[in-house]
Design an enzyme around this catalytic site. Structure first.
Site, PDB file in Angstrom:
ATOM      1  N   GLU A 201       0.663  -1.112  -0.078  1.00 48.75           N
ATOM      2  CA  GLU A 201      -0.014  -0.046  -0.199  1.00 48.75           C
ATOM      3  C   GLU A 201       0.744   1.481  -0.030  1.00 48.75           C
ATOM      4  O   GLU A 201       0.441   2.128   0.817  1.00 48.75           O
ATOM      5  CB  GLU A 201      -0.883   0.079   1.290  1.00 48.75           C
ATOM      6  CG  GLU A 201      -2.132  -1.290   1.202  1.00 48.75           C
ATOM      7  CD  GLU A 201      -3.113  -0.746   2.314  1.00 48.75           C
ATOM      8  OE1 GLU A 201      -4.116  -1.372   2.056  1.00 48.75           O
ATOM      9  OE2 GLU A 201      -2.729  -0.618   3.154  1.00 48.75           O
ATOM     10  N   GLU A 277      -6.685  -7.691  -1.213  1.00 42.79           N
ATOM     11  CA  GLU A 277      -7.329  -7.815   0.099  1.00 42.79           C
ATOM     12  C   GLU A 277      -8.625  -7.523   0.120  1.00 42.79           C
ATOM     13  O   GLU A 277      -9.336  -6.364  -0.056  1.00 42.79           O
ATOM     14  CB  GLU A 277      -6.797  -6.777   1.129  1.00 42.79           C
ATOM     15  CG  GLU A 277      -5.370  -7.148   1.589  1.00 42.79           C
ATOM     16  CD  GLU A 277      -4.649  -6.204   2.563  1.00 42.79           C
ATOM     17  OE1 GLU A 277      -5.412  -5.529   2.938  1.00 42.79           O
ATOM     18  OE2 GLU A 277      -3.535  -6.154   2.766  1.00 42.79           O
TER      19      GLU A 277
END
Length: 636
Positions: A201, A277
């Site tokens: 991320e 995710e």
């Protein structure tokens, strides 16, 4: 011709047989099947992208993955959790690799026991799962400092997650060690690792445009040859794309799926879609609610993701537990530390039990499977042991004499810069600061994260992010000011990770005058910490204990130990240790009301239970066979 003068051909034949047998034994020790696997399966191209499809060699491949973190699950239960994943119809395991746990001191590595990454990956292969590895170096994962070692913060100029030399030099050393273990486990070398993630991320952080290319090169230079991925949520996706690396997305809402799918197409053209995710639930913070995501909503969103032509990874499939002082924190408007449980309202519970989500997702993935799914393993039995009453007691103040000599310093030193642990500072736990004062007044300073203030042994209150000052009353005679500071968890996500030093930060002031001449005790509470307390140190529990204090009790287990949950009703805040192993924090502010105690960490016979309680002890420690987290979806 006598037998002794006969031709030697039979002896040569016997020698050849012995040589073959010896060779077989050597190859067997070298994991013979693993040596032959690449040749037998013609592993050449591995997982790759072809248009909108993933291809594994010459076949179209869908990633149906689930996240399980080996460091959050007792090693003895790894197989149980992975078999349950396989029985749910998933084909790929994803896991993070926590740098801070693997390199607790600079240059000292630990891949043993519950941190045996190689054994975990090999077990996945044995169960029949592929692996996507997410090695960081930063992983987020609601773990202290996002998995970065706290000793990095000893450098006052440190800039984490950038190409700052002090950071990249540390990453290079870590990757040298880690990748030497990972490379042989890749698909093209006969292992189960089919893809590796580049950092985590980073688009949401985005402080250095040279950083992601650096991490990519660091992986490739050390022998990573499998497909490379990034993963970002909607806030960071536009800044997280890197040439030659497949972008994937993180989300929970179907609305995000539509938006991000369109962005992926514009950012990297026609490529396979992957939700790295899909958040099956969410983590909890102390003092907040227990987060629950309805199983029907999960099924609907997972179905929509697959229907949209996207591969998927369930984060989490099984969350496990933030054992010890592992848990991180969030700090946007307010600082919020994460609870010990990493149940996450995931597909399997913290203790590995099935949920309504499991049943529904197994039905979905089973309907897409070309063959019947294996039967789900039986649940591990639980029990409620008899309550125990701690028999012995040791106040923190009396315990100080058994600890290592304190650091003496004119000014306060933050936890990370203490001269302990071979010059690596203190990572976790508590730090006690002591100094003499001669007058009353207002005490003020920067305390991270929570500092209990005492005059001699009298508790006055605490300082934290909101309570920044406290009144010190007039006390006759020699007065010792004591501040017991707890690292409640370094922030694991956000732009302020460089500002995560703990303890007293800078000077502490009494009536605007900086205090000096401190004794500083490092209270990490490792296993060796309690070995300093001999039997003569302990006393019977008094009617009115002085806090903080350690309480010692014995848990008898007559038969084979089983999983259980500890319930500390009447206790306020502290940490529990079972046979020297740190089970984690408890706190009566909730939402977590019990601590998961794996049966495999208990012995048949007498088990030592030590509770470090900060403020108020209950009469007994209770046990139950069900957790108290506000969750009502268990399937037994």
């Amino acid at each position: 011709m006598t037998p002794w003068s006969a031709p030697r051909r039979p002896c040569r034949a016997l020698g050849l047989v012995l040589l073959v047998v010896l060779g077989f034994l050597v190859l067997r020790r070298l994991h013979w099947p693993g040596l032959l696997t690449p040749w037998l399966r013609h592993r050449q191209s591995g997982l790759r992208t072809e248009g909108q499809n993933f291809m594994l060699e010459d076949s179209t491949f869908w990633i149906f993955g689930g996240s399980v973190h080996y460091f959050r699950v007792p090693r003895a239960y790894w197989r149980d959790r992975l078999l349950k994943m396989k029985a749910c119809g998933l084909n790929t395991l994803t896991t993070y690799v926590p740098w801070n746990l693997h390199e607790p001191q600079r240059g000292t590595f630990d891949f043993s026991g519950n941190l045996d990454l190689e054994a975990f990956v090999r077990l996945a292969a044995e169960v029949g799962l592929w692996v996507i590895l997410r090695p960081g170096p930063y992983i987020c994962s609601e773990i202290d400092l996002g998995g970065l070692p706290s000793w990095l913060l000893r450098d006052s100029g440190m800039r984490l997650r950038t190409t700052y030399k002090g950071f990249t030099e540390a990453v290079d050393l870590y990757f040298d060690h880690l990748m030497a273990r990972v490379v042989p486990l890749q698909y093209k070398h006969g292992g189960p690792i089919i893809a590796v993630q580049v950092e985590n991320e980073y688009g949401s952080y985005n402080k250095d445009p040279a950083y992601l290319p650096y991490v990519k090169k660091a992986l490739e230079d050390r022998g990573i040859v499998e497909l490379l991925l990034t993963s970002d949520n909607k806030d960071g996706l536009s800044n997280g794309v890197i040439d030659g690396v497949l972008a994937t997305i993180n989300l929970q809402s179907q609305d995000d799926l539509q938006l991000l799918t369109m962005f992926l197409l514009s950012a990297q053209g026609v490529q396979p879609k992957m939700v790295m995710e899909y958040w099956t639930g969410w983590f909890d913070s102390w003092g907040g609610p227990h987060n629950i995501l309805d199983s029907s909503e999960v099924l609907k969103t997972v179905s929509a993701i697959i229907h949209a032509g996207s591969s998927i990874n369930l984060y989490m499939f099984h969350g496990g537990t933030n054992f010890g002082f592992m848990s991180g924190a969030m700090h946007f408007h307010d600082y919020k530390s994460d609870v010990t449980s990493y149940d996450y309202d995931a597909v399997l519970t913290e203790a590995g039990d099935y949920t309504a989500k499991y049943a529904k997702l197994r039905g979905l993935f089973g309907s897409m499977s070309g063959s019947p799914l294996p039967p789900p393993p039986e649940l591990l039995p639980k029990t409620a042991y008899e309550s125990l009453r701690p028999a012995l007691y040791l106040s923190l103040w009396d315990a100080l004499q058994y600890m290592e000599s304190p650091t003496t310093s004119e000014k306060p030193i933050n936890m990370e810069n203490l001269p302990v642990n071979n010059g690596n500072g203190q990572s976790f736990g508590y730090t006690l600061y002591e100094t003499a004062i001669g007058s009353p007044g207002v005490l003020r300073g920067l305390v991270r994260d929570r500092g209990q203030v005492f005059v001699n042994t009298v508790y006055l209150g605490f300082l934290d992010y909101e309570r920044k000052e406290i009144v010190i009353p007039l006390i006759q005679g020699y007065t010792v000011l004591r501040i017991l500071v707890e690292n409640c968890g370094r922030v694991n996500y956000g732009h302020n990770i460089d500002d995560q030093r703990k303890g007293l930060i800078g000077n502490i002031y009494l009536n605007k005058i900086p205090l000096k001449n401190f004794k500083i005790y490092s209270l990490e509470m490792k296993k060796s910490f309690f070995q300093r307390f001999g039997s003569s140190a302990w006393n019977l529990v008094p009617e009115a204990p002085v806090f903080p204090a350690f309480f010692l009790g014995a848990l008898p287990v007559a038969l084979s130990p089983l999983d259980t949950f500890m319930k500390l009703e009447g206790w306020e805040k502290g940490v529990v240790f079972i046979n020297g192993r740190n089970l984690g924090r408890y706190w009566n502010v909730g939402p977590q009301e019990t601590l998961y105690l794996p049966g495999v960490w208990l012995d048949q016979g007498i088990n030592q239970v030590i509770v470090f309680e900060e403020k108020a002890a209950g009469p007994v420690i209770q046990f139950t066979d069900t957790p108290h987290l506000g969750r009502n979806q268990y399937i037994h």
